[in-house]
Each structure stands twice: as structure tokens, then as C-alpha cells.
Scaffold this active site. Structure first.
Site, PDB file in Angstrom:
ATOM      1  N   ALA A  63       0.858  -1.179   0.000  1.00  0.00           N
ATOM      2  CA  ALA A  63       0.000   0.000   0.000  1.00  0.00           C
ATOM      3  C   ALA A  63       0.898   1.233   0.000  1.00  0.00           C
ATOM      4  CB  ALA A  63      -0.878  -0.010   1.249  1.00  0.00           C
ATOM      5  N   GLY A 122       0.735  -5.059   0.747  1.00  0.00           N
ATOM      6  CA  GLY A 122      -0.394  -5.148  -0.181  1.00  0.00           C
ATOM      7  C   GLY A 122      -0.026  -5.796  -1.512  1.00  0.00           C
ATOM      8  N   GLU A 145      -0.223  -9.418  -0.853  1.00  0.00           N
ATOM      9  CA  GLU A 145      -1.658  -9.692  -0.710  1.00  0.00           C
ATOM     10  C   GLU A 145      -2.364  -9.705  -2.068  1.00  0.00           C
ATOM     11  OE1 GLU A 145      -1.751  -6.453   2.250  1.00  0.00           O
ATOM     12  OE2 GLU A 145      -2.952  -7.793   3.482  1.00  0.00           O
ATOM     13  N   GLU A 196       4.472  -5.260   7.375  1.00  0.00           N
ATOM     14  CA  GLU A 196       3.643  -4.240   8.046  1.00  0.00           C
ATOM     15  C   GLU A 196       4.054  -3.992   9.497  1.00  0.00           C
ATOM     16  OE1 GLU A 196       2.470  -6.562   6.015  1.00  0.00           O
ATOM     17  OE2 GLU A 196       1.010  -5.671   4.655  1.00  0.00           O
TER      18      GLU A 196
END
Ligand code: CAA
Length: 260
Positions: free
Chosen positions: A67, A112, A115, A135
């Protein structure tokens, strides 16, 4: 939708979606997430004769480095919840997409990005691929499904380790752990992904869509996957492609599936 951060090209019925923010290592900012959502929920469904989708990253270095951290500044708990919910919904639309979606991981697939790869049905890792969920380095946990799909892909033992240490693993380790389907030389990720989609495209399209729905059902707590399998098996029996597939077997010829 007019895209700014993703590139989509379609050739021979295969859509290659390139995450295209090379300067930010293809990080998933808000705009990019909107574009992914629009593609998988709307635009991809209008592509005539689509066999499957490949997701890859622009440049030599990254698939997707997570992200976009620069958008996190000043985030409240409520903002974080909304971001994670929206992101998860977008990744569900990838997981539920009725044609094969293959991640061609050409570099960093972190946070992300890992993911996103795990929301795809199949994953190819190039030699430069690096997977990780870093993270905890930011005081966060994964928010786009990483705590769930990493366990689904590699099991609890190694998932705990990767999630808590933030360690990165390369293509060979990812293959050994079952995180990816194939490890290939750098630059061959998309070609391998195309090969897989072409093979799947020779099978009955409704059956492939039902495989995706059945396998996905296994991971939904409130859904009985075995009962779904019974329903979907029945639905497949009602297709013209089942009649054709069974006839072709008996007549010792190749089936000509139509998707009906
Ligand atoms: N968000 C925003 N920008 C990012 C980014 C990210 N996730 N990752 C890299 N970039 C930017 C860098 O800021 C840098 O920009 P500038 O040139 O403007 O400074 C550019 O991309 C190149 O990155 P680096 O100079 O850091 O490249 P490097 O080779 O030294 O390191 C890296 C590469 C190890 C991937 C490092 O960039 C890195 O650690 N990135 C962050 C990875 C990360 O923590 N991802 C998880 C994000 S949180 C998340 O994803 C939560 C969720 O589940 C929803």
C-alpha cells in the site's frame, strides 16, 4: 474507466494488467485501488473472448511494494478500517473473478503487493521476486487479507514467522513453501503465466468458473463448500459443454467447448 496507474493490454484473449507507478515501486495508492476495482468488477467482464488476466509490475524492480505509505499520514483508526475494508473488497473481486487470474511477480511483492498476488488464483515468481508482509515494521498488520491468505497459501507455521519477523523470501523459498506455482528466470514470468492461461482455456469455461467458486467456498466460514460442490456439479451437468466433453471422450476426439 480511464486508467492512470494501470495499463491494460489484451492479446489473444489474455489481458495483461501492468501496475504502472514505477517510481513508487508500483505502490497501491487510492487511485490504483479504484482502478483495480473498476477493472475486475466492471471492465474485464466486457472483454470479448477473455481467457484470463495476468497482473504484473512495471519496471525491473517491483511487482507491487505494498500500500502507498505516503497516504497513511494522519490516518485515524476509522480511516484505517475503511481503507482495509475497501481493499479487501477489491481483492475479493479478483479472487471471485470467473476466469483465471495469474500474478506474474517480477520483483518486490510486499505488504499489499504480496496480498494482491495471493488474491490471484495462480502465482509465477521470477528470479528477482521477493515476497513479504513487512507491516509490523510500520506498526501495522496486513489489511488487504494477508493474515488470512498467507495461512491459506503456506500454513500457519510459516505464516506466523513471515508475519511477525517481516522477513522477505525469494522465488525458490516461495516455491518450496507453496506460495507460488512456478519459479522462472527473470523476464519469463508473463510468458509462463500466458502458457498456464492458454492451457486452462482449452477446458470447459463454466467448469473453470465453478472450480474458482468451489475452491473459494472452502475458505468461507459461513459456506458449506461440499454443498456448493454438489450444486456446481449439477450446474455443470446441465451445460452443453458437459454433453460435448463426454461425447468427445467416447468418440476419442478433442472436445470443442463453447462456454454454454
Ligand atoms: N509506498 C509508497 N512509496 C513507496 C513504497 C510504498 N509502499 N515502497 C517504495 N516506495 C517508494 C520509495 O519511497 C521511493 O520513493 P522516492 O524515490 O521518492 O524516495 C521509491 O519507491 C523507491 O524505493 P526505495 O528507494 O526505498 O528502494 P529500495 O530499493 O531502497 O527499497 C523496498 C525497496 C525494500 C521495497 C523499500 O522501498 C520498502 O521497504 N518499501 C516499503 C515496503 C512496505 O513496507 N510495504 C508495506 C506497505 S503497508 C501495506 O501494504 C498495508 C496493507 O496490507 C494494506
Amino acid at each position: 474507466m480511464q486508467y492512470q496507474n494501470i495499463l491494460v493490454s489484451v492479446e489473444n484473449g489474455i489481458a495483461v494488467l501492468t501496475m504502472n507507478r514505477e517510481k513508487a515501486l508500483n505502490a497501491l495508492n487510492r487511485q490504483t485501488m479504484e482502478e483495480l476495482k473498476a477493472f475486475f468488477e466492471t471492465d474485464a467482464h466486457t472483454i470479448e473472448g477473455l481467457k484470463g488476466v495476468i497482473i504484473t509490475g512495471a519496471g525491473e524492480k517491483a511487482f507491487v511494494a505494498g500500500a502507498d505509505i505516503t497516504e497513511f499520514q494522519g490516518f485515524s483508526a476509522e480511516d484505517g478500517k475503511m481503507l482495509a475494508k475497501r481493499g479487501q473488497d477489491t481483492f475479493f473481486s479478483i479472487e471471485r473473478f470467473p476466469k483465471p487470474v495469474v500474478a506474474a511477480v517480477n520483483g518486490f511483492a510486499l505488504g499489499g503487493g504480496c496480498e494482491l498476488a495471493m488474491a490471484c488464483h495462480l502465482r509465477i515468481a521470477g528470479e528477482k521476486a521477493k515476497f513479504g508482509q513487512p507491516e509490523v515494521n510500520l506498526g501495522l498488520i496486513p489489511g488487504y487479507g494477508g493474515t488470512q491468505r498467507l495461512i491459506q497459501c503456506i500454513g500457519k507455521t510459516k505464516a506466523f514467522e513471515l508475519l511477525m519477523t517481516a522477513d522477505m523470501i525469494g522465488a525458490e523459498d516461495a516455491l518450496r513453501l507453496g506460495l507460488v506455482n512456478y519459479a522462472v528466470p527473470a523476464g519469463e514470468e508473463v510468458a509462463k503465466a500466458k502458457e498456464l492461461i492458454e492451457k486452462i482455456a482449452t477446458k470447459a469455461p463454466v467448469a473453470i468458473a465453478k472450480i474458482i467458486e468451489s475452491v473459494t467456498a472452502y475458505f468461507k466460514e459461513d459456506v458449506d463448500g461440499f454443498a456448493k460442490e454438489v450444486d456446481y456439479f449439477g450446474e455443470c451437468c446441465g451445460t452443453e459443454d458437459f454433453v460435448e466433453g463426454a461425447a468427445a471422450f467416447v468418440e476419442k476426439r478433442k472436445a470443442a467447448f463453447t462456454g454454454r
